[in-house]
Design a protein around this motif. Structure first.
Motif: not given
Length: 270
Positions: A9-21
């Motif tokens: 759950x943490x991984x999926x949420x972080x992916x949405x927030x930080x991918x490409x940054x």
């Protein structure tokens, strides 16, 4: 300790927030929780995606590097907005483009992080020895893996070299769902019953992920929210309460070094 559903759950949420940054700067880190690599190499790196392996949270970077976190009992990885106060027990702060900050905090300091190159993480003995992912294998294959060892079934479910990502919560819940006593020897459990156990384990893991994981005390997702799967527990943490199947009081005892809650009537000892 966050288990497979919580870290997923943490991984999926972080992916949405930080991918490409891009990571602009490392503002703070605690040397004692660093296991590998140099945080000074992080500025300028771009986060490509976030994933999970067992109970490890993996933040993948361009050029093939990986920032790996093990949250242990009380660790959290989340994104703080600009100007938000840092928690007291912050151990890593990565400032991102846009001035959000990727935070790793852990009150007890049991958790750790490391920075690994593509070959380095594969050579890490802990990573090398992890067993298969329960949701990436068939129930039949998992059942055969459990039955191949002369050990207690609860011990095997918790053994990260046998199955990756399972802890006390989901071991107890799946054993109850399959009506298997946690002190049973895995090799003595009939194959069909072991397949049922592994099918129930997969079902429960998927339901827990859909519910955002289980919050017992410290766990929060990447957005700071609690999970709600604890509302669906049938036996975990319910010593003395009536069994949801037969009404008899649930029992808790030490099995495989962990408190194991079960129904002495419904769960058969093999």
């Amino acid at each position: 300790m966050p288990e497979l559903p919580e870290v997923e759950t943490i991984a999926r949420g972080l992916h949405t927030l930080v991918q490409g940054r891009r990571i602009r700067e490392v503002l703070h880190f605690t040397p004692s929780v660093l296991r590998a690599g140099n945080p000074g190499s992080l500025p300028g790196r771009t986060i490509t995606y976030v994933s999970r392996r067992a109970k490890l949270l993996l933040v993948h970077l361009d050029q093939g590097e990986c920032l790996a976190f093990h949250l242990k009992m009380t660790g959290r990885v989340w994104v703080a907005s600009p100007g938000q106060d840092l928690p007291k027990h912050t151990h890593l702060v990565c400032e991102l483009e846009g001035r959000d900050r990727l935070i790793f905090e852990d009150t007890r300091r049991f958790g750790f992080f490391g920075i690994y190159g593509p070959q380095d993480i594969e050579a890490w003995s802990f990573y090398q020895n992890l067993g298969p992912e329960p949701l990436q294998s068939t129930a039949e294959d998992l059942a055969l893996r459990l039955g191949a060892r002369r050990a207690g079934v609860k011990s095997l479910l918790l053994n990260q070299t046998v199955l990756a990502g399972i802890g006390n919560i989901y071991a107890d819940e799946s054993l109850f769902a399959a009506r298997i006593h946690p002190a049973s020897l895995a090799a003595n459990i009939p194959l069909a019953k072991r397949v049922q156990l592994c099918s129930e384990l997969q079902r429960i893991l998927l339901e827990a992920i859909a519910a955002g994981g289980s919050t017992i005390s410290d766990y929060r997702n990447a957005y700071g929210k609690s999970g709600i799967f604890q509302d669906s527990f049938e036996v975990y943490g319910k010593k003395g309460q009536p069994c949801p199947a037969c009404g008899r009081a649930l029992k808790a005892e030490q099995i495989a070094g962990r408190t194991s809650t079960h129904c002495p009537r419904c769960q058969k000892l093999y």
